[in-house]
Design a protein around this motif. Structure first.
Motif, PDB file in Angstrom:
ATOM      1  N   GLY A  10       0.833  -1.204   0.000  1.00  0.00           N
ATOM      2  CA  GLY A  10       0.000   0.000   0.000  1.00  0.00           C
ATOM      3  C   GLY A  10       0.870   1.258   0.000  1.00  0.00           C
ATOM      4  N   ASP A  33       1.148  -8.835   2.634  1.00  0.00           N
ATOM      5  CA  ASP A  33       0.022  -8.030   2.140  1.00  0.00           C
ATOM      6  C   ASP A  33      -0.948  -8.978   1.434  1.00  0.00           C
ATOM      7  N   ALA A  38      -6.393  -1.954  -2.654  1.00  0.00           N
ATOM      8  CA  ALA A  38      -5.427  -0.878  -2.357  1.00  0.00           C
ATOM      9  C   ALA A  38      -3.981  -1.344  -2.438  1.00  0.00           C
ATOM     10  N   ASP A  59      -3.294 -12.760   4.338  1.00  0.00           N
ATOM     11  CA  ASP A  59      -4.275 -11.904   5.010  1.00  0.00           C
ATOM     12  C   ASP A  59      -3.927 -11.884   6.506  1.00  0.00           C
ATOM     13  N   THR A 125      -3.693   6.283  13.713  1.00  0.00           N
ATOM     14  CA  THR A 125      -4.034   7.536  13.033  1.00  0.00           C
ATOM     15  C   THR A 125      -4.557   8.573  14.028  1.00  0.00           C
ATOM     16  N   TYR A 153     -14.244   3.694  10.117  1.00  0.00           N
ATOM     17  CA  TYR A 153     -12.784   3.555   9.965  1.00  0.00           C
ATOM     18  C   TYR A 153     -12.072   3.934  11.256  1.00  0.00           C
ATOM     19  N   SER A 181      -0.897  12.240  11.352  1.00  0.00           N
ATOM     20  CA  SER A 181      -1.881  13.039  10.609  1.00  0.00           C
ATOM     21  C   SER A 181      -1.901  12.575   9.146  1.00  0.00           C
ATOM     22  N   ASN A 182      -2.662  13.240   8.294  1.00  0.00           N
ATOM     23  CA  ASN A 182      -2.808  12.846   6.888  1.00  0.00           C
ATOM     24  C   ASN A 182      -1.471  12.849   6.153  1.00  0.00           C
ATOM     25  N   ASN A 183      -1.191  11.777   5.450  1.00  0.00           N
ATOM     26  CA  ASN A 183       0.035  11.663   4.652  1.00  0.00           C
ATOM     27  C   ASN A 183      -0.235  11.986   3.187  1.00  0.00           C
ATOM     28  N   LYS A 192      -7.893   8.891  -2.386  1.00  0.00           N
ATOM     29  CA  LYS A 192      -7.659   9.866  -1.320  1.00  0.00           C
ATOM     30  C   LYS A 192      -7.530  11.263  -1.926  1.00  0.00           C
ATOM     31  N   HIS A 225       6.881  10.552   7.925  1.00  0.00           N
ATOM     32  CA  HIS A 225       6.161   9.568   8.739  1.00  0.00           C
ATOM     33  C   HIS A 225       7.020   8.311   8.901  1.00  0.00           C
TER      34      HIS A 225
HETATM   35  P1  NAD Z   1      -3.443   1.844   1.913  1.00  0.00           P
HETATM   36  O1  NAD Z   1      -4.925   1.644   1.847  1.00  0.00           O
HETATM   37  O2  NAD Z   1      -2.741   2.549   0.816  1.00  0.00           O
HETATM   38  O3  NAD Z   1      -2.736   0.406   2.069  1.00  0.00           O
HETATM   39  C1  NAD Z   1      -3.206  -0.590   2.904  1.00  0.00           C
HETATM   40  C2  NAD Z   1      -2.507  -1.895   2.535  1.00  0.00           C
HETATM   41  O4  NAD Z   1      -2.954  -2.928   3.429  1.00  0.00           O
HETATM   42  C3  NAD Z   1      -2.822  -2.382   1.109  1.00  0.00           C
HETATM   43  O5  NAD Z   1      -1.644  -2.784   0.465  1.00  0.00           O
HETATM   44  C4  NAD Z   1      -3.751  -3.563   1.333  1.00  0.00           C
HETATM   45  O6  NAD Z   1      -3.653  -4.564   0.326  1.00  0.00           O
HETATM   46  C5  NAD Z   1      -3.256  -4.078   2.679  1.00  0.00           C
HETATM   47  N1  NAD Z   1      -4.284  -4.863   3.391  1.00  0.00           N
HETATM   48  C6  NAD Z   1      -5.588  -4.499   3.609  1.00  0.00           C
HETATM   49  N2  NAD Z   1      -6.223  -5.476   4.284  1.00  0.00           N
HETATM   50  C7  NAD Z   1      -5.302  -6.450   4.511  1.00  0.00           C
HETATM   51  C8  NAD Z   1      -5.358  -7.708   5.176  1.00  0.00           C
HETATM   52  N3  NAD Z   1      -6.495  -8.157   5.726  1.00  0.00           N
HETATM   53  N4  NAD Z   1      -4.229  -8.445   5.241  1.00  0.00           N
HETATM   54  C9  NAD Z   1      -3.075  -8.013   4.670  1.00  0.00           C
HETATM   55  N5  NAD Z   1      -2.969  -6.839   4.014  1.00  0.00           N
HETATM   56  C10 NAD Z   1      -4.074  -6.070   3.942  1.00  0.00           C
HETATM   57  O7  NAD Z   1      -3.191   2.525   3.312  1.00  0.00           O
HETATM   58  P2  NAD Z   1      -2.121   3.618   3.781  1.00  0.00           P
HETATM   59  O8  NAD Z   1      -2.644   4.962   3.501  1.00  0.00           O
HETATM   60  O9  NAD Z   1      -0.779   3.226   3.298  1.00  0.00           O
HETATM   61  O10 NAD Z   1      -2.185   3.413   5.366  1.00  0.00           O
HETATM   62  C11 NAD Z   1      -1.320   2.487   6.023  1.00  0.00           C
HETATM   63  C12 NAD Z   1      -1.568   2.557   7.519  1.00  0.00           C
HETATM   64  O11 NAD Z   1      -1.325   3.873   8.000  1.00  0.00           O
HETATM   65  C13 NAD Z   1      -3.006   2.224   7.915  1.00  0.00           C
HETATM   66  O12 NAD Z   1      -2.979   1.436   9.086  1.00  0.00           O
HETATM   67  C14 NAD Z   1      -3.639   3.581   8.190  1.00  0.00           C
HETATM   68  O13 NAD Z   1      -4.663   3.483   9.145  1.00  0.00           O
HETATM   69  C15 NAD Z   1      -2.441   4.362   8.710  1.00  0.00           C
HETATM   70  N6  NAD Z   1      -2.488   5.824   8.508  1.00  0.00           N
HETATM   71  C16 NAD Z   1      -2.693   6.329   7.250  1.00  0.00           C
HETATM   72  C17 NAD Z   1      -2.675   7.710   7.059  1.00  0.00           C
HETATM   73  C18 NAD Z   1      -2.853   8.321   5.679  1.00  0.00           C
HETATM   74  O14 NAD Z   1      -2.942   9.544   5.564  1.00  0.00           O
HETATM   75  N7  NAD Z   1      -2.888   7.537   4.608  1.00  0.00           N
HETATM   76  C19 NAD Z   1      -2.458   8.561   8.144  1.00  0.00           C
HETATM   77  C20 NAD Z   1      -2.262   8.008   9.418  1.00  0.00           C
HETATM   78  C21 NAD Z   1      -2.267   6.628   9.566  1.00  0.00           C
END
Ligand code: NAD
Ligand code: TYD
Length: 339
Positions: A10, A33, A38, A59, A125, A153, A181-183, A192, A225
């Motif tokens: 991801g 993954d 995603a 998973d 988050t 969420y 915070s938001n990335n 997004k 981050h």
């Molecule tokens: P993303 O949605 O881009 O990626 C999530 C990844 O997790 C994907 O590759 C997906 O295939 C994998 N995934 C989902 N369900 C799964 C499962 N059951 N088993 C194995 N893999 C699985 O998310 P992201 O934006 O990279 O966020 C990553 C983490 O950071 C998350 O935990 C999110 O809550 C946290 N976060 C994100 C942000 C942001 O702004 N994007 C900010 C703060 C925290």
């Protein structure tokens, strides 16, 4: 050191894998993954053949498969990025958020206990704190701010955080939690805000701004981050929560206009659409603890980060065009069709 990084196909997880491989040539990385909509193996293409890296399509909620993987790999450290992450999808279909974000976290921690992992890090988050009012710019989320969630969420992420803290207290599992915070940055899925608006602007499609566009997010460039998580895993206090943010608050409208101006596209592309239900007003992190205890500071200013990000989406059109030409079309018409 051997890292087990979940969700590494991801957005942030893949950037974290690249960060580790760059910073620590001696370390081994096992990326786990399940490749949901995603997750994207194309993102990991450049490291797939590297002997320091291996990929397992598993998973995190599949207990048997996770235990077998831990048995085989015996990781020193687990960093859990794997999650369902999109608020709008959690409004449409909350169930999968509970399964992955809560149950999956439980499975990973059980395996971490069983195989004596030295540090389990939960990537959380700032959304677990709920939101702040728009007219109180003096207020920020600290680690002591009560959990007060708004969306399925954020509720699932907060539930996972509580479980992580319980495993620390009850079983002595060596954990840490970060709340960022938001990335934004390379490889963010174009559902997004920032990548969606860049993709639409480049295709001269309307830019759907929810409500009035006055909601505020606190933006952090993804590599900042990654550096913070690395620091927490190595030097952060066991059992501790660290907020991560760089004091980069912008309204959504400001972000969208920045994208349009940078791409030399007209503001007439902005379309105000029906608001998101339960839409959080403002997020704003107080990063004093991570700065004080670990010396972390962000290195990429918002203007510079946005320029780099827009450049990346211009230079990597195939990556996101591939995504938006597939199933994404169905998602887009379901989410934006009647708005
Ligand atoms: P993303 O949605 O881009 O990626 C999530 C990844 O997790 C994907 O590759 C997906 O295939 C994998 N995934 C989902 N369900 C799964 C499962 N059951 N088993 C194995 N893999 C699985 O998310 P992201 O934006 O990279 O966020 C990553 C983490 O950071 C998350 O935990 C999110 O809550 C946290 N976060 C994100 C942000 C942001 O702004 N994007 C900010 C703060 C925290
Ligand atoms: P998003 O990127 O979904 O992150 P989050 O909701 O987790 O903060 O959205 C960021 C902000 O942008 C949020 O206030 C909702 C808004 N937004 C829009 O106005 N239009 C859109 O099409 C999207 C996806 C988000």
């Amino acid at each position: 050191m051997k890292w087990l990084v979940t969700g590494g196909a991801g957005f942030i997880g893949s950037n974290f894998v690249f960060y580790l491989m760059d910073q620590y040539p001696e370390d081994q990385i096992v990326c786990v993954d399940s490749l949901t909509y995603a997750g994207n193996l194309e993102t990991l293409e450049s490291v797939m053949e590297d002997p320091r890296f291996s990929f397992a399509k598993v998973d995190i909620a599949d207990r048997k498969a996770i235990y077998a993987l831990f048995e085989q790999e015996k990781p020193d450290v687990v960093v859990n990025f794997a999650a369902e992450t999109h608020v709008d999808r959690s409004v449409m279909d909350p169930g999968v958020f509970l399964r992955t974000n809560v149950l999956g976290t439980g499975v990973l921690m059980d395996a971490s206990r069983q195989y004596g992992v030295k540090r389990y890090h939960q990537v959380s988050t700032d959304e677990v704190y709920g939101d702040l009012p728009l007219d109180r710019p003096d207020l920020f989320f600290t680690e002591e701010t009560p959990i007060h969630t708004s969306s399925p969420y954020s509720a699932s992420k907060a539930s996972a955080d509580l479980l992580v803290q319980a495993y620390h207290r009850t079983f002595g599992l060596p954990v840490s939690i970060s709340r960022c915070s938001n990335n934004y940055g390379p490889y963010q899925f174009p559902e997004k805000l920032i990548p969606l608006m860049i993709a639409n602007a480049l295709n001269d499609k309307p830019l759907p701004v929810y409500g009035t566009g006055e909601n505020v997010r606190d933006w952090l460039y993804v590599t900042d981050h990654c550096a913070a998580i690395d620091l927490i895993v190595r030097k952060g206090k066991e059992g501790s929560v660290y907020n991560i943010g760089g004091h980069n608050e912008r309204t959504n409208l400001e972000v969208v206009k920045t994208i349009l101006h940078t791409l030399d596209k007209p503001e007439s592309l902005i379309h105000f659409v029906t608001d998101r239900p339960g839409h959080d007003r403002r997020y704003a992190i107080d990063p004093a603890k991570i700065h004080r205890e670990l010396g972390w500071l962000p290195t990429t200013a918002f203007d510079e980060g946005m320029k780099k990000t827009i450049r990346w989406y211009l230079d990597n059109r195939a990556w996101w065009e591939h995504i938006i030409s597939g199933d994404y079309q169905n998602y887009y018409s379901k989410m934006y069709g009647n708005r």
